[in-house]
Design a protein around this motif. Structure first.
Motif, PDB file in Angstrom:
ATOM      1  N   GLN A   1       1.028  -1.014   0.336  1.00 17.68           N
ATOM      2  CA  GLN A   1      -0.040   0.055   0.110  1.00 17.68           C
ATOM      3  C   GLN A   1       0.698   1.656   0.053  1.00 17.68           C
ATOM      4  OE1 GLN A   1      -2.378   0.065   3.488  1.00 17.68           O
ATOM      5  NE2 GLN A   1      -4.220   1.876   2.480  1.00 17.68           N
ATOM      6  N   LEU A   2       1.979   1.408   0.688  1.00 20.12           N
ATOM      7  CA  LEU A   2       2.717   2.327   1.357  1.00 20.12           C
ATOM      8  C   LEU A   2       3.525   3.210  -0.705  1.00 20.12           C
ATOM      9  CD1 LEU A   2       4.359   4.589   2.583  1.00 20.12           C
ATOM     10  CD2 LEU A   2       6.084   2.695   2.933  1.00 20.12           C
ATOM     11  N   SER A   3       4.025   1.721  -1.233  1.00 18.42           N
ATOM     12  CA  SER A   3       4.287   1.425  -2.251  1.00 18.42           C
ATOM     13  C   SER A   3       3.493   1.905  -3.592  1.00 18.42           C
ATOM     14  CB  SER A   3       5.433   0.490  -2.844  1.00 18.42           C
ATOM     15  OG  SER A   3       4.300  -0.315  -3.008  1.00 18.42           O
ATOM     16  N   ALA A   4       2.322   1.907  -3.158  1.00 19.70           N
ATOM     17  CA  ALA A   4       0.869   2.440  -4.331  1.00 19.70           C
ATOM     18  C   ALA A   4       0.975   3.844  -4.019  1.00 19.70           C
ATOM     19  CB  ALA A   4      -0.178   1.240  -4.377  1.00 19.70           C
ATOM     20  N   ILE A   5       0.700   4.161  -3.085  1.00 15.92           N
ATOM     21  CA  ILE A   5       0.395   5.068  -2.483  1.00 15.92           C
ATOM     22  C   ILE A   5       1.734   6.422  -3.139  1.00 15.92           C
ATOM     23  CG2 ILE A   5       0.348   7.708  -0.789  1.00 15.92           C
ATOM     24  CD1 ILE A   5      -1.373   5.294   0.420  1.00 15.92           C
ATOM     25  N   ARG A   6       3.427   5.608  -2.997  1.00 16.73           N
ATOM     26  CA  ARG A   6       4.336   6.530  -3.281  1.00 16.73           C
ATOM     27  C   ARG A   6       4.348   6.355  -4.856  1.00 16.73           C
ATOM     28  NH1 ARG A   6       8.659   2.970  -2.008  1.00 16.73           N
ATOM     29  NH2 ARG A   6       7.736   3.723  -0.066  1.00 16.73           N
ATOM     30  N   SER A   7       4.101   5.428  -5.813  1.00 18.99           N
ATOM     31  CA  SER A   7       3.896   5.592  -6.941  1.00 18.99           C
ATOM     32  C   SER A   7       2.425   6.324  -7.773  1.00 18.99           C
ATOM     33  CB  SER A   7       3.564   4.250  -7.301  1.00 18.99           C
ATOM     34  OG  SER A   7       4.289   3.533  -7.259  1.00 18.99           O
ATOM     35  N   MET A   8       1.378   6.622  -7.285  1.00 24.53           N
ATOM     36  CA  MET A   8       0.889   7.660  -7.305  1.00 24.53           C
ATOM     37  C   MET A   8       1.264   9.534  -7.080  1.00 24.53           C
ATOM     38  SD  MET A   8      -3.226   5.465  -6.469  1.00 24.53           S
ATOM     39  CE  MET A   8      -3.899   7.055  -7.042  1.00 24.53           C
ATOM     40  N   ASN A   9       1.674   9.185  -6.423  1.00 19.58           N
ATOM     41  CA  ASN A   9       2.463  10.729  -5.457  1.00 19.58           C
ATOM     42  C   ASN A   9       2.989  10.971  -7.127  1.00 19.58           C
ATOM     43  OD1 ASN A   9       0.666  11.258  -3.556  1.00 19.58           O
ATOM     44  ND2 ASN A   9       2.475  10.870  -2.095  1.00 19.58           N
ATOM     45  N   GLN A  10       4.225  10.394  -7.194  1.00 14.98           N
ATOM     46  CA  GLN A  10       5.120  10.707  -7.960  1.00 14.98           C
ATOM     47  C   GLN A  10       4.429  10.733  -9.449  1.00 14.98           C
ATOM     48  OE1 GLN A  10       7.646   6.713  -7.894  1.00 14.98           O
ATOM     49  NE2 GLN A  10       9.061   8.008  -6.669  1.00 14.98           N
ATOM     50  N   GLU A  11       3.322  10.217  -9.976  1.00 13.90           N
ATOM     51  CA  GLU A  11       2.515  10.211 -11.040  1.00 13.90           C
ATOM     52  C   GLU A  11       2.053  11.162 -10.956  1.00 13.90           C
ATOM     53  OE1 GLU A  11       1.613   8.753 -15.345  1.00 13.90           O
ATOM     54  OE2 GLU A  11       2.527   8.303 -13.752  1.00 13.90           O
ATOM     55  N   HIS A  12       1.178  11.524 -10.107  1.00  7.21           N
ATOM     56  CA  HIS A  12       0.630  12.917 -10.256  1.00  7.21           C
ATOM     57  C   HIS A  12       1.565  14.234 -10.018  1.00  7.21           C
ATOM     58  CE1 HIS A  12      -1.277  16.634  -8.268  1.00  7.21           C
ATOM     59  NE2 HIS A  12      -2.101  15.765  -8.471  1.00  7.21           N
ATOM     60  N   THR A  13       2.396  14.355  -9.787  1.00 10.11           N
ATOM     61  CA  THR A  13       3.326  15.700 -10.178  1.00 10.11           C
ATOM     62  C   THR A  13       4.023  15.477 -11.464  1.00 10.11           C
ATOM     63  OG1 THR A  13       4.977  14.919  -7.689  1.00 10.11           O
ATOM     64  CG2 THR A  13       6.389  16.462  -9.353  1.00 10.11           C
ATOM     65  N   ALA A  14       4.438  13.900 -12.383  1.00 12.92           N
ATOM     66  CA  ALA A  14       4.850  14.182 -13.582  1.00 12.92           C
ATOM     67  C   ALA A  14       4.209  14.479 -14.672  1.00 12.92           C
ATOM     68  CB  ALA A  14       5.161  12.271 -13.981  1.00 12.92           C
ATOM     69  N   VAL A  15       2.523  14.100 -14.181  1.00 15.39           N
ATOM     70  CA  VAL A  15       1.084  14.022 -14.874  1.00 15.39           C
ATOM     71  C   VAL A  15       1.150  16.036 -14.820  1.00 15.39           C
ATOM     72  CG1 VAL A  15      -0.917  14.253 -15.493  1.00 15.39           C
ATOM     73  CG2 VAL A  15       0.431  12.210 -15.043  1.00 15.39           C
ATOM     74  N   ASN A  16       1.337  16.273 -14.177  1.00 10.56           N
ATOM     75  CA  ASN A  16       1.017  17.968 -13.167  1.00 10.56           C
ATOM     76  C   ASN A  16       1.830  19.143 -14.623  1.00 10.56           C
ATOM     77  OD1 ASN A  16      -0.431  19.870 -12.578  1.00 10.56           O
ATOM     78  ND2 ASN A  16       0.717  20.168 -10.356  1.00 10.56           N
ATOM     79  N   LYS A  17       2.985  18.525 -14.281  1.00 10.17           N
ATOM     80  CA  LYS A  17       4.304  18.757 -14.262  1.00 10.17           C
ATOM     81  C   LYS A  17       4.301  18.552 -15.857  1.00 10.17           C
ATOM     82  CE  LYS A  17       8.032  18.559 -11.679  1.00 10.17           C
ATOM     83  NZ  LYS A  17       8.817  18.233 -11.398  1.00 10.17           N
ATOM     84  N   LYS A  18       3.793  17.535 -16.612  1.00  9.95           N
ATOM     85  CA  LYS A  18       3.480  17.285 -18.304  1.00  9.95           C
ATOM     86  C   LYS A  18       2.841  18.324 -18.339  1.00  9.95           C
ATOM     87  CE  LYS A  18       3.155  13.623 -21.276  1.00  9.95           C
ATOM     88  NZ  LYS A  18       3.876  12.584 -21.738  1.00  9.95           N
ATOM     89  N   ILE A  19       1.026  18.649 -17.728  1.00  5.33           N
ATOM     90  CA  ILE A  19      -0.101  19.243 -19.011  1.00  5.33           C
ATOM     91  C   ILE A  19       0.609  20.422 -18.406  1.00  5.33           C
ATOM     92  CG2 ILE A  19      -2.368  20.174 -17.627  1.00  5.33           C
ATOM     93  CD1 ILE A  19      -2.541  17.146 -17.028  1.00  5.33           C
ATOM     94  N   GLN A  20       1.313  21.074 -17.548  1.00  2.00           N
ATOM     95  CA  GLN A  20       1.401  22.801 -16.803  1.00  2.00           C
ATOM     96  C   GLN A  20       2.193  23.148 -18.415  1.00  2.00           C
ATOM     97  OE1 GLN A  20      -0.501  24.914 -15.427  1.00  2.00           O
ATOM     98  NE2 GLN A  20      -1.638  23.013 -14.878  1.00  2.00           N
ATOM     99  N   LYS A  21       3.350  21.701 -18.762  1.00  3.38           N
ATOM    100  CA  LYS A  21       4.199  22.522 -19.854  1.00  3.38           C
ATOM    101  C   LYS A  21       3.614  22.590 -20.588  1.00  3.38           C
ATOM    102  CE  LYS A  21       8.613  20.728 -21.806  1.00  3.38           C
ATOM    103  NZ  LYS A  21       9.684  19.558 -21.831  1.00  3.38           N
ATOM    104  N   LEU A  22       2.468  21.733 -21.462  1.00  2.70           N
ATOM    105  CA  LEU A  22       1.611  21.928 -22.577  1.00  2.70           C
ATOM    106  C   LEU A  22       0.957  23.470 -22.568  1.00  2.70           C
ATOM    107  CD1 LEU A  22       0.447  18.789 -22.902  1.00  2.70           C
ATOM    108  CD2 LEU A  22       1.250  19.475 -24.965  1.00  2.70           C
ATOM    109  N   ALA A  23       0.013  23.152 -21.393  1.00  2.00           N
ATOM    110  CA  ALA A  23      -0.850  24.726 -20.699  1.00  2.00           C
ATOM    111  C   ALA A  23       0.561  25.730 -21.672  1.00  2.00           C
ATOM    112  CB  ALA A  23      -1.316  24.208 -20.776  1.00  2.00           C
ATOM    113  N   THR A  24       1.120  26.034 -20.790  1.00  2.00           N
ATOM    114  CA  THR A  24       2.070  26.766 -20.752  1.00  2.00           C
ATOM    115  C   THR A  24       2.749  27.384 -22.761  1.00  2.00           C
ATOM    116  OG1 THR A  24       4.166  26.140 -19.686  1.00  2.00           O
ATOM    117  CG2 THR A  24       2.700  27.301 -18.935  1.00  2.00           C
ATOM    118  N   SER A  25       2.850  26.406 -23.220  1.00  2.00           N
ATOM    119  CA  SER A  25       4.023  26.328 -23.929  1.00  2.00           C
ATOM    120  C   SER A  25       2.833  26.868 -25.320  1.00  2.00           C
ATOM    121  CB  SER A  25       4.558  25.009 -24.465  1.00  2.00           C
ATOM    122  OG  SER A  25       3.332  24.547 -25.033  1.00  2.00           O
TER     123      SER A  25
END
Length: 154
Positions: free
Chosen positions: A53-77
């Motif tokens: 469960q801990l590794s699942a939460i960690r994976s989701m947090n990492q993915e959340h950060t990565a997706v957020n960066k990708k979307i914000q980069k697309l939007a700003t560009s």
């Protein structure tokens, strides 16, 4: 006379074709005076690789950060290049349920989807296009990756 702005919802899987979809969407938004929203859903079962469960939460947090960066980069560009603002949201959950809830909440006038590459052996798929056509009574535009409408061109 009242100024009507159309709501355009882009449903994206954030793959290579997203940039093409957004170019066509920006062109459409400029033509019809529309507001653009980008929505992405990630299935949690695609993220969780381990049983802990801990590794699942960690994976989701990492993915959340990565997706957020990708979307914000697309939007700003796209904002810098074409002078168009974009509202970007994403969530984790069952893809069809989250899309249906987002469509009900936002009430878009137009939904933009990417054209899925055909696969001769693709008997079982998510059928997002058919699902959206059933759930949305308005306009649905399917954008081809190769034939995009370019902003600023007729």
């Amino acid at each position: 006379m009242k100024n009507i702005r159309y709501k355009i919802l882009v449903l994206s899987d954030l793959k290579k074709s997203t940039a093409t979809m957004l170019k066509s969407t920006v062109s459409l938004a400029k033509i019809i005076d529309g507001d653009i929203s980008l929505f992405h859903v990630k299935n949690p079962s695609d993220l969780v690789k381990k049983e802990s469960q801990l590794s699942a939460i960690r994976s989701m947090n990492q993915e959340h950060t990565a997706v957020n960066k990708k979307i914000q980069k697309l939007a700003t560009s796209f904002s810098k290049e074409y002078g168009t603002e974009m509202n970007c949201t994403f969530t984790f959950g069952h893809v069809k349920n989250e899309i249906e809830a987002h469509i009900k909440q936002e009430q878009p006038d137009i939904i933009i989807l990417g054209k899925k590459k055909s696969n001769a052996f693709d008997f079982i798929g998510d059928n997002i296009t058919q699902f959206v056509l059933k759930k949305h009574s308005g306009v649905v535009i399917i954008v081809d990756e190769k034939n995009a409408i370019k902003p600023g061109e007729d």
